[in-house]
Motif scaffolding. Structure first.
Motif, PDB file in Angstrom:
ATOM      1  N   GLN A   1      14.490  36.927  35.587  1.00  0.00           N
ATOM      2  CA  GLN A   1      15.558  37.873  34.796  1.00  0.00           C
ATOM      3  C   GLN A   1      16.700  37.771  35.701  1.00  0.00           C
ATOM      4  OE1 GLN A   1      12.140  39.155  36.273  1.00  0.00           O
ATOM      5  NE2 GLN A   1      11.284  38.435  34.520  1.00  0.00           N
ATOM      6  N   LEU A   2      18.074  37.637  34.743  1.00  0.00           N
ATOM      7  CA  LEU A   2      19.104  37.617  35.321  1.00  0.00           C
ATOM      8  C   LEU A   2      20.056  38.342  34.535  1.00  0.00           C
ATOM      9  CD1 LEU A   2      21.257  34.507  36.279  1.00  0.00           C
ATOM     10  CD2 LEU A   2      22.215  35.836  34.360  1.00  0.00           C
ATOM     11  N   LEU A   3      20.880  39.103  35.450  1.00  0.00           N
ATOM     12  CA  LEU A   3      22.019  40.111  34.803  1.00  0.00           C
ATOM     13  C   LEU A   3      23.361  39.769  35.641  1.00  0.00           C
ATOM     14  CD1 LEU A   3      23.082  42.111  32.677  1.00  0.00           C
ATOM     15  CD2 LEU A   3      22.218  43.786  34.308  1.00  0.00           C
ATOM     16  N   PHE A   4      24.360  39.178  34.974  1.00  0.00           N
ATOM     17  CA  PHE A   4      25.527  39.279  35.567  1.00  0.00           C
ATOM     18  C   PHE A   4      26.626  40.170  34.708  1.00  0.00           C
ATOM     19  CE2 PHE A   4      25.094  34.785  37.149  1.00  0.00           C
ATOM     20  CZ  PHE A   4      24.302  34.993  38.141  1.00  0.00           C
ATOM     21  N   ASP A   5      26.942  41.225  35.273  1.00  0.00           N
ATOM     22  CA  ASP A   5      27.542  42.460  34.380  1.00  0.00           C
ATOM     23  C   ASP A   5      28.838  42.936  35.468  1.00  0.00           C
ATOM     24  OD1 ASP A   5      28.788  44.186  32.847  1.00  0.00           O
ATOM     25  OD2 ASP A   5      27.035  45.292  32.408  1.00  0.00           O
ATOM     26  N   GLY A   6      29.980  42.769  35.048  1.00  0.00           N
ATOM     27  CA  GLY A   6      31.128  43.195  36.025  1.00  0.00           C
ATOM     28  C   GLY A   6      32.276  42.371  35.828  1.00  0.00           C
ATOM     29  N   GLU A   7      33.430  42.539  36.720  1.00  0.00           N
ATOM     30  CA  GLU A   7      34.409  41.876  36.599  1.00  0.00           C
ATOM     31  C   GLU A   7      34.764  41.377  37.983  1.00  0.00           C
ATOM     32  OE1 GLU A   7      36.603  45.215  33.502  1.00  0.00           O
ATOM     33  OE2 GLU A   7      37.503  44.728  35.099  1.00  0.00           O
ATOM     34  N   THR A   8      35.554  40.224  37.966  1.00  0.00           N
ATOM     35  CA  THR A   8      36.104  39.565  39.166  1.00  0.00           C
ATOM     36  C   THR A   8      37.557  39.216  39.233  1.00  0.00           C
ATOM     37  OG1 THR A   8      33.783  38.658  39.707  1.00  0.00           O
ATOM     38  CG2 THR A   8      35.735  37.458  40.618  1.00  0.00           C
ATOM     39  N   THR A   9      38.144  39.707  39.921  1.00  0.00           N
ATOM     40  CA  THR A   9      39.560  39.315  40.286  1.00  0.00           C
ATOM     41  C   THR A   9      39.823  38.601  41.484  1.00  0.00           C
ATOM     42  OG1 THR A   9      40.476  41.246  39.418  1.00  0.00           O
ATOM     43  CG2 THR A   9      41.839  40.143  40.460  1.00  0.00           C
ATOM     44  N   ARG A  10      40.264  37.254  41.150  1.00  0.00           N
ATOM     45  CA  ARG A  10      40.436  36.460  42.556  1.00  0.00           C
ATOM     46  C   ARG A  10      41.887  36.197  42.486  1.00  0.00           C
ATOM     47  NH1 ARG A  10      40.929  30.857  43.769  1.00  0.00           N
ATOM     48  NH2 ARG A  10      39.825  30.235  45.685  1.00  0.00           N
ATOM     49  N   ALA A  11      42.495  36.460  43.655  1.00  0.00           N
ATOM     50  CA  ALA A  11      43.990  36.191  44.043  1.00  0.00           C
ATOM     51  C   ALA A  11      44.263  35.275  45.317  1.00  0.00           C
ATOM     52  CB  ALA A  11      44.696  37.774  44.138  1.00  0.00           C
ATOM     53  N   ALA A  12      44.917  34.153  45.110  1.00  0.00           N
ATOM     54  CA  ALA A  12      45.139  33.385  46.058  1.00  0.00           C
ATOM     55  C   ALA A  12      46.537  32.972  46.473  1.00  0.00           C
ATOM     56  CB  ALA A  12      44.206  32.077  45.916  1.00  0.00           C
ATOM     57  N   LEU A  13      46.715  32.681  47.745  1.00  0.00           N
ATOM     58  CA  LEU A  13      48.080  32.188  47.992  1.00  0.00           C
ATOM     59  C   LEU A  13      47.891  30.774  48.346  1.00  0.00           C
ATOM     60  CD1 LEU A  13      49.268  34.769  50.899  1.00  0.00           C
ATOM     61  CD2 LEU A  13      50.039  34.530  48.382  1.00  0.00           C
ATOM     62  N   LEU A  14      48.927  29.757  47.649  1.00  0.00           N
ATOM     63  CA  LEU A  14      48.591  28.544  47.855  1.00  0.00           C
ATOM     64  C   LEU A  14      49.930  27.669  48.509  1.00  0.00           C
ATOM     65  CD1 LEU A  14      47.743  29.293  44.771  1.00  0.00           C
ATOM     66  CD2 LEU A  14      46.734  27.109  44.886  1.00  0.00           C
ATOM     67  N   PHE A  15      49.670  26.979  49.230  1.00  0.00           N
ATOM     68  CA  PHE A  15      50.769  26.053  50.073  1.00  0.00           C
ATOM     69  C   PHE A  15      50.578  24.563  49.954  1.00  0.00           C
ATOM     70  CE2 PHE A  15      50.278  30.259  52.200  1.00  0.00           C
ATOM     71  CZ  PHE A  15      51.101  30.592  52.208  1.00  0.00           C
ATOM     72  N   ARG A  16      51.402  23.979  49.800  1.00  0.00           N
ATOM     73  CA  ARG A  16      51.548  22.275  49.624  1.00  0.00           C
ATOM     74  C   ARG A  16      52.616  21.715  50.479  1.00  0.00           C
ATOM     75  NH1 ARG A  16      51.692  20.491  43.771  1.00  0.00           N
ATOM     76  NH2 ARG A  16      52.703  22.500  43.338  1.00  0.00           N
ATOM     77  N   ARG A  17      52.470  20.647  50.879  1.00  0.00           N
ATOM     78  CA  ARG A  17      53.578  20.030  51.668  1.00  0.00           C
ATOM     79  C   ARG A  17      53.298  18.560  51.674  1.00  0.00           C
ATOM     80  NH1 ARG A  17      55.830  17.784  56.475  1.00  0.00           N
ATOM     81  NH2 ARG A  17      57.928  18.510  56.920  1.00  0.00           N
ATOM     82  N   GLY A  18      54.680  17.890  51.148  1.00  0.00           N
ATOM     83  CA  GLY A  18      54.631  16.369  50.768  1.00  0.00           C
ATOM     84  C   GLY A  18      54.953  15.811  52.266  1.00  0.00           C
TER      85      GLY A  18
END
Length: 339
Positions: free
Chosen positions: A87-104
Protein backbone atom coordinates in the motif's frame (compact mmCIF):
# COMPACT_ATOMS: atom_id res chain seq x y z
CA UNK A 1 4.59 26.14 9.06
CA UNK A 2 5.85 24.56 5.84
CA UNK A 3 4.25 27.11 3.50
CA UNK A 4 5.50 30.13 5.46
CA UNK A 5 9.00 28.75 5.85
CA UNK A 6 9.18 27.91 2.16
CA UNK A 7 8.00 31.40 1.22
CA UNK A 8 10.76 33.02 3.25
CA UNK A 9 13.42 30.79 1.73
CA UNK A 10 12.15 31.40 -1.82
CA UNK A 11 12.03 35.14 -1.25
CA UNK A 12 15.63 35.09 -0.03
CA UNK A 13 16.83 33.02 -2.96
CA UNK A 14 15.05 35.17 -5.53
CA UNK A 15 16.44 38.35 -3.94
CA UNK A 16 19.94 36.89 -4.15
CA UNK A 17 19.39 36.04 -7.81
CA UNK A 18 18.04 39.49 -8.64
CA UNK A 19 20.93 41.10 -6.80
CA UNK A 20 23.38 39.23 -9.02
CA UNK A 21 21.44 40.30 -12.08
CA UNK A 22 21.52 43.95 -11.08
CA UNK A 23 24.95 44.39 -9.51
CA UNK A 24 27.42 42.21 -11.40
CA UNK A 25 29.77 43.30 -14.18
CA UNK A 26 29.95 42.66 -17.88
CA UNK A 27 29.10 39.81 -20.20
CA UNK A 28 29.14 36.05 -20.07
CA UNK A 29 25.66 34.53 -20.49
CA UNK A 30 25.10 31.48 -22.69
CA UNK A 31 24.58 32.12 -26.40
CA UNK A 32 20.83 32.79 -26.61
CA UNK A 33 20.56 31.21 -30.07
CA UNK A 34 21.42 27.69 -28.88
CA UNK A 35 18.87 25.29 -27.34
CA UNK A 36 18.45 25.39 -23.55
CA UNK A 37 16.30 22.65 -22.04
CA UNK A 38 14.04 23.20 -19.06
CA UNK A 39 16.14 22.31 -16.02
CA UNK A 40 13.92 19.81 -14.22
CA UNK A 41 13.89 16.19 -13.12
CA UNK A 42 11.43 13.81 -11.46
CA UNK A 43 10.48 15.21 -8.04
CA UNK A 44 8.76 12.08 -6.69
CA UNK A 45 9.62 11.74 -2.95
CA UNK A 46 11.46 8.46 -3.54
CA UNK A 47 13.27 9.58 -6.73
CA UNK A 48 14.29 13.21 -6.15
CA UNK A 49 16.53 12.09 -3.27
CA UNK A 50 18.88 10.39 -5.76
CA UNK A 51 21.29 11.98 -8.22
CA UNK A 52 19.04 12.01 -11.28
CA UNK A 53 20.48 14.93 -13.29
CA UNK A 54 18.44 17.84 -14.51
CA UNK A 55 18.28 18.32 -18.26
CA UNK A 56 21.18 20.41 -19.56
CA UNK A 57 22.32 21.83 -22.88
CA UNK A 58 25.73 21.60 -24.53
CA UNK A 59 27.00 25.10 -23.69
CA UNK A 60 29.51 25.90 -20.93
CA UNK A 61 30.51 29.12 -19.22
CA UNK A 62 33.36 30.97 -20.92
CA UNK A 63 36.84 30.59 -19.48
CA UNK A 64 37.22 32.63 -16.30
CA UNK A 65 33.54 33.59 -16.14
CA UNK A 66 30.86 32.64 -13.63
CA UNK A 67 27.18 31.86 -14.03
CA UNK A 68 24.88 31.96 -11.02
CA UNK A 69 21.27 30.89 -10.80
CA UNK A 70 18.21 30.21 -8.72
CA UNK A 71 16.03 27.19 -9.55
CA UNK A 72 12.65 26.72 -7.85
CA UNK A 73 10.46 23.63 -8.32
CA UNK A 74 6.98 23.24 -6.90
CA UNK A 75 5.47 19.74 -7.09
CA UNK A 76 2.03 18.59 -6.04
CA UNK A 77 1.84 14.89 -5.16
CA UNK A 78 -1.12 12.59 -5.11
CA UNK A 79 -0.48 8.92 -5.79
CA UNK A 80 -2.50 6.14 -4.14
CA UNK A 81 -1.65 2.58 -5.23
CA UNK A 82 -2.00 -0.85 -3.63
CA UNK A 83 -2.07 -4.57 -4.23
CA UNK A 84 -2.33 -7.66 -2.03
CA UNK A 85 1.13 -7.07 -0.49
CA UNK A 86 1.69 -3.31 -0.76
CA UNK A 87 0.00 0.00 0.00
CA UNK A 88 1.46 3.34 -1.07
CA UNK A 89 0.27 6.92 -0.58
CA UNK A 90 2.18 10.01 -1.66
CA UNK A 91 0.08 13.05 -0.79
CA UNK A 92 1.50 16.53 -0.26
CA UNK A 93 3.59 19.25 -1.81
CA UNK A 94 7.32 19.64 -2.26
CA UNK A 95 9.15 22.88 -2.88
CA UNK A 96 12.78 22.59 -3.89
CA UNK A 97 14.81 25.79 -4.14
CA UNK A 98 18.45 25.65 -5.20
CA UNK A 99 21.37 27.98 -5.71
CA UNK A 100 23.53 27.06 -8.71
CA UNK A 101 27.04 28.20 -9.58
CA UNK A 102 29.04 27.43 -12.72
CA UNK A 103 32.55 28.48 -13.75
CA UNK A 104 34.25 28.09 -17.10
CA UNK A 105 37.81 26.86 -17.51
CA UNK A 106 40.27 26.43 -20.36
CA UNK A 107 39.58 24.04 -23.24
CA UNK A 108 35.79 24.39 -22.81
CA UNK A 109 35.55 22.76 -19.41
CA UNK A 110 33.00 23.82 -16.80
CA UNK A 111 32.64 23.05 -13.08
CA UNK A 112 29.36 23.47 -11.20
CA UNK A 113 27.81 23.15 -7.77
CA UNK A 114 24.14 23.04 -6.76
CA UNK A 115 22.99 23.67 -3.19
CA UNK A 116 19.31 22.76 -2.65
CA UNK A 117 16.79 23.38 0.10
CA UNK A 118 13.83 20.97 0.25
CA UNK A 119 10.48 21.53 1.95
CA UNK A 120 7.72 18.88 2.14
CA UNK A 121 4.35 20.06 3.40
CA UNK A 122 0.60 19.73 3.10
CA UNK A 123 0.75 23.10 1.38
CA UNK A 124 -2.15 25.21 0.23
CA UNK A 125 -2.39 24.32 -3.46
CA UNK A 126 -4.78 21.34 -3.66
CA UNK A 127 -7.74 23.44 -4.77
CA UNK A 128 -5.71 25.19 -7.45
CA UNK A 129 -4.32 21.88 -8.75
CA UNK A 130 -7.82 20.36 -8.89
CA UNK A 131 -9.00 23.33 -10.96
CA UNK A 132 -5.91 23.06 -13.17
CA UNK A 133 -6.64 19.39 -13.94
CA UNK A 134 -10.30 20.13 -14.64
CA UNK A 135 -9.48 23.04 -16.94
CA UNK A 136 -7.09 21.07 -19.13
CA UNK A 137 -8.83 17.69 -18.84
CA UNK A 138 -5.93 15.92 -17.11
CA UNK A 139 -6.52 12.83 -14.98
CA UNK A 140 -6.22 13.54 -11.24
CA UNK A 141 -5.68 9.96 -10.01
CA UNK A 142 -8.31 10.36 -7.28
CA UNK A 143 -6.83 13.59 -5.89
CA UNK A 144 -10.16 15.42 -5.83
CA UNK A 145 -11.61 12.83 -3.40
CA UNK A 146 -8.68 13.00 -0.94
CA UNK A 147 -8.42 15.25 2.13
CA UNK A 148 -7.13 18.73 1.29
CA UNK A 149 -3.65 19.99 2.22
CA UNK A 150 -2.37 16.75 3.78
CA UNK A 151 1.30 15.68 3.82
CA UNK A 152 1.80 11.94 3.95
CA UNK A 153 4.45 9.86 2.17
CA UNK A 154 3.80 6.28 3.27
CA UNK A 155 4.64 2.84 1.90
CA UNK A 156 3.70 -0.45 3.58
CA UNK A 157 4.98 -3.83 2.34
CA UNK A 158 4.00 -7.26 3.74
CA UNK A 159 2.51 -5.61 6.80
CA UNK A 160 5.69 -3.64 7.55
CA UNK A 161 5.83 0.14 7.37
CA UNK A 162 8.86 0.67 5.12
CA UNK A 163 8.45 4.43 4.68
CA UNK A 164 6.54 6.99 6.73
CA UNK A 165 7.21 10.72 6.46
CA UNK A 166 4.22 12.73 7.63
CA UNK A 167 5.60 15.61 9.71
CA UNK A 168 6.17 18.23 6.97
CA UNK A 169 9.97 18.09 7.13
CA UNK A 170 12.40 20.48 5.47
CA UNK A 171 16.11 21.08 5.30
CA UNK A 172 19.26 21.08 3.21
CA UNK A 173 19.14 18.65 0.31
CA UNK A 174 21.95 16.65 -1.27
CA UNK A 175 24.61 18.94 -2.74
CA UNK A 176 25.69 18.18 -6.32
CA UNK A 177 29.02 18.89 -8.02
CA UNK A 178 29.47 18.57 -11.76
CA UNK A 179 31.95 18.72 -14.64
CA UNK A 180 31.09 19.30 -18.30
CA UNK A 181 33.19 19.33 -21.45
CA UNK A 182 31.90 20.99 -24.61
CA UNK A 183 32.89 19.11 -27.75
CA UNK A 184 33.66 20.68 -31.14
CA UNK A 185 30.43 19.44 -32.74
CA UNK A 186 29.77 19.11 -36.45
CA UNK A 187 28.48 22.01 -38.53
CA UNK A 188 25.46 23.51 -36.80
CA UNK A 189 25.31 20.71 -34.22
CA UNK A 190 26.95 21.08 -30.81
CA UNK A 191 27.64 18.43 -28.19
CA UNK A 192 28.93 17.94 -24.66
CA UNK A 193 29.72 15.18 -22.18
CA UNK A 194 29.12 15.66 -18.46
CA UNK A 195 29.20 14.02 -15.08
CA UNK A 196 27.79 14.79 -11.65
CA UNK A 197 28.52 13.66 -8.11
CA UNK A 198 25.74 13.85 -5.51
CA UNK A 199 26.83 14.00 -1.88
CA UNK A 200 24.79 12.76 1.14
CA UNK A 201 24.31 16.16 2.78
CA UNK A 202 20.53 15.78 3.13
CA UNK A 203 18.57 13.69 5.62
CA UNK A 204 17.13 10.35 4.46
CA UNK A 205 14.70 10.21 7.40
CA UNK A 206 13.20 13.52 6.24
CA UNK A 207 13.38 12.67 2.52
CA UNK A 208 15.63 15.62 1.81
CA UNK A 209 18.38 13.20 0.74
CA UNK A 210 19.07 9.53 0.15
CA UNK A 211 21.88 8.92 2.64
CA UNK A 212 24.19 7.79 -0.18
CA UNK A 213 26.61 9.10 -2.81
CA UNK A 214 25.57 8.89 -6.48
CA UNK A 215 27.41 9.34 -9.78
CA UNK A 216 25.80 10.22 -13.13
CA UNK A 217 27.34 10.42 -16.63
CA UNK A 218 25.62 11.64 -19.81
CA UNK A 219 26.01 13.20 -23.26
CA UNK A 220 24.01 16.00 -24.89
CA UNK A 221 23.63 17.03 -28.54
CA UNK A 222 21.70 19.93 -30.05
CA UNK A 223 21.34 22.10 -33.12
CA UNK A 224 21.93 25.77 -33.93
CA UNK A 225 25.57 25.99 -32.93
CA UNK A 226 25.94 28.56 -35.72
CA UNK A 227 22.80 30.50 -34.71
CA UNK A 228 21.14 30.19 -38.13
CA UNK A 229 17.80 28.61 -37.20
CA UNK A 230 14.71 29.65 -35.24
CA UNK A 231 14.26 26.03 -34.19
CA UNK A 232 15.89 24.67 -31.03
CA UNK A 233 16.45 20.89 -30.94
CA UNK A 234 18.19 19.12 -28.07
CA UNK A 235 18.54 15.58 -26.71
CA UNK A 236 20.55 13.95 -23.94
CA UNK A 237 20.95 10.49 -22.40
CA UNK A 238 23.04 8.78 -19.77
CA UNK A 239 23.19 6.56 -16.72
CA UNK A 240 23.12 6.94 -12.94
CA UNK A 241 24.80 4.71 -10.37
CA UNK A 242 23.50 5.22 -6.83
CA UNK A 243 25.55 4.20 -3.82
CA UNK A 244 24.37 2.74 -0.55
CA UNK A 245 21.35 4.67 0.68
CA UNK A 246 18.86 4.54 3.53
CA UNK A 247 15.50 4.69 1.69
CA UNK A 248 13.93 1.34 0.69
CA UNK A 249 17.47 0.00 0.38
CA UNK A 250 16.39 -3.64 -0.10
CA UNK A 251 14.39 -2.72 -3.22
CA UNK A 252 16.57 -0.05 -4.78
CA UNK A 253 17.95 -0.43 -8.30
CA UNK A 254 21.51 0.90 -8.36
CA UNK A 255 21.77 1.43 -12.12
CA UNK A 256 19.22 3.74 -13.78
CA UNK A 257 19.04 5.05 -17.36
CA UNK A 258 17.67 8.49 -18.20
CA UNK A 259 17.19 10.89 -21.08
CA UNK A 260 15.47 14.04 -22.32
CA UNK A 261 14.51 15.70 -25.61
CA UNK A 262 13.19 19.18 -26.34
CA UNK A 263 11.87 21.13 -29.31
CA UNK A 264 11.61 24.91 -29.21
CA UNK A 265 10.80 27.73 -31.60
CA UNK A 266 12.00 31.34 -31.27
CA UNK A 267 8.98 33.61 -31.60
CA UNK A 268 11.42 36.52 -31.33
CA UNK A 269 15.19 36.49 -30.72
CA UNK A 270 14.48 36.65 -26.97
CA UNK A 271 11.39 34.40 -26.58
CA UNK A 272 11.43 30.65 -27.18
CA UNK A 273 8.33 28.49 -26.74
CA UNK A 274 9.34 24.93 -25.96
CA UNK A 275 8.07 21.42 -25.28
CA UNK A 276 10.18 18.77 -23.59
CA UNK A 277 10.01 15.14 -22.50
CA UNK A 278 12.10 13.59 -19.73
CA UNK A 279 12.23 9.87 -18.94
CA UNK A 280 14.06 7.45 -16.66
CA UNK A 281 13.94 3.75 -15.83
CA UNK A 282 12.73 2.39 -12.48
CA UNK A 283 14.56 3.20 -9.25
CA UNK A 284 13.04 0.22 -7.39
CA UNK A 285 12.30 -3.47 -7.99
CA UNK A 286 10.45 -6.36 -6.31
CA UNK A 287 7.25 -4.36 -6.26
CA UNK A 288 4.02 -4.30 -8.22
CA UNK A 289 3.44 -0.57 -7.84
CA UNK A 290 3.90 1.78 -10.79
CA UNK A 291 5.05 4.60 -8.51
CA UNK A 292 8.15 2.57 -7.62
CA UNK A 293 8.99 0.35 -10.60
CA UNK A 294 7.38 2.24 -13.49
CA UNK A 295 9.23 3.96 -16.31
CA UNK A 296 8.61 7.66 -15.69
CA UNK A 297 7.80 9.93 -18.65
CA UNK A 298 7.16 13.62 -18.00
CA UNK A 299 6.16 16.30 -20.49
CA UNK A 300 6.82 20.04 -20.10
CA UNK A 301 5.51 23.12 -21.85
CA UNK A 302 6.91 26.56 -21.22
CA UNK A 303 8.84 29.64 -22.20
CA UNK A 304 12.52 30.57 -22.21
CA UNK A 305 13.08 34.34 -22.04
CA UNK A 306 16.41 36.08 -22.58
CA UNK A 307 15.68 39.00 -20.25
CA UNK A 308 18.96 40.84 -20.85
CA UNK A 309 22.24 40.04 -22.58
CA UNK A 310 23.41 38.43 -19.34
CA UNK A 311 20.23 37.07 -17.75
CA UNK A 312 17.64 34.44 -18.72
CA UNK A 313 14.39 33.28 -17.16
CA UNK A 314 12.60 29.99 -17.86
CA UNK A 315 9.19 28.74 -16.70
CA UNK A 316 7.47 25.43 -17.44
CA UNK A 317 4.47 23.34 -16.44
CA UNK A 318 5.24 19.62 -16.13
CA UNK A 319 2.75 16.74 -16.32
CA UNK A 320 3.21 12.98 -15.96
CA UNK A 321 2.67 11.23 -19.30
CA UNK A 322 2.88 7.74 -17.81
CA UNK A 323 0.25 8.21 -15.11
CA UNK A 324 1.26 7.02 -11.66
CA UNK A 325 4.99 6.67 -12.33
CA UNK A 326 5.85 10.30 -11.45
CA UNK A 327 4.14 13.30 -9.79
CA UNK A 328 1.03 14.43 -11.61
CA UNK A 329 1.99 18.12 -11.84
CA UNK A 330 5.07 20.30 -11.24
CA UNK A 331 6.04 23.87 -12.00
CA UNK A 332 9.62 25.01 -12.47
CA UNK A 333 11.07 28.51 -12.54
CA UNK A 334 14.74 29.25 -13.19
CA UNK A 335 16.79 32.44 -13.30
CA UNK A 336 20.40 32.41 -14.50
CA UNK A 337 22.89 35.23 -14.86
CA UNK A 338 26.40 35.40 -16.31
CA UNK A 339 29.19 37.62 -15.07
Amino acid sequence: MGAGRTGRVLAWLICVGLAWAGLTGAAAADDDTVPRPFSFSDQSPTVAIYGLPRAQGYTVAERGHWHAGVQVDYTSHYTAQDNAREQLLFDGETTRAALLFRRGFAHRWQASIEIPFVDHSGGIGDGFIDDFHDTFGFADGGRSRAPRDRQQFRYRRDGRLALDVSDSPSGLGDVRMGLKKRLPGIGGWGAAVAGELKLPTGDADRLTGSGGTDVALWATVGNNQNGASDWRLLAGAGGLYSGEGDVLSDQRVQGVGFGWASIGYALTPDFVVQVQANTHSAFYENTGLEALDGVAVQGALGLDWQVTERSALAFAIIEDLNTGASPDVSFTLGLQHGF
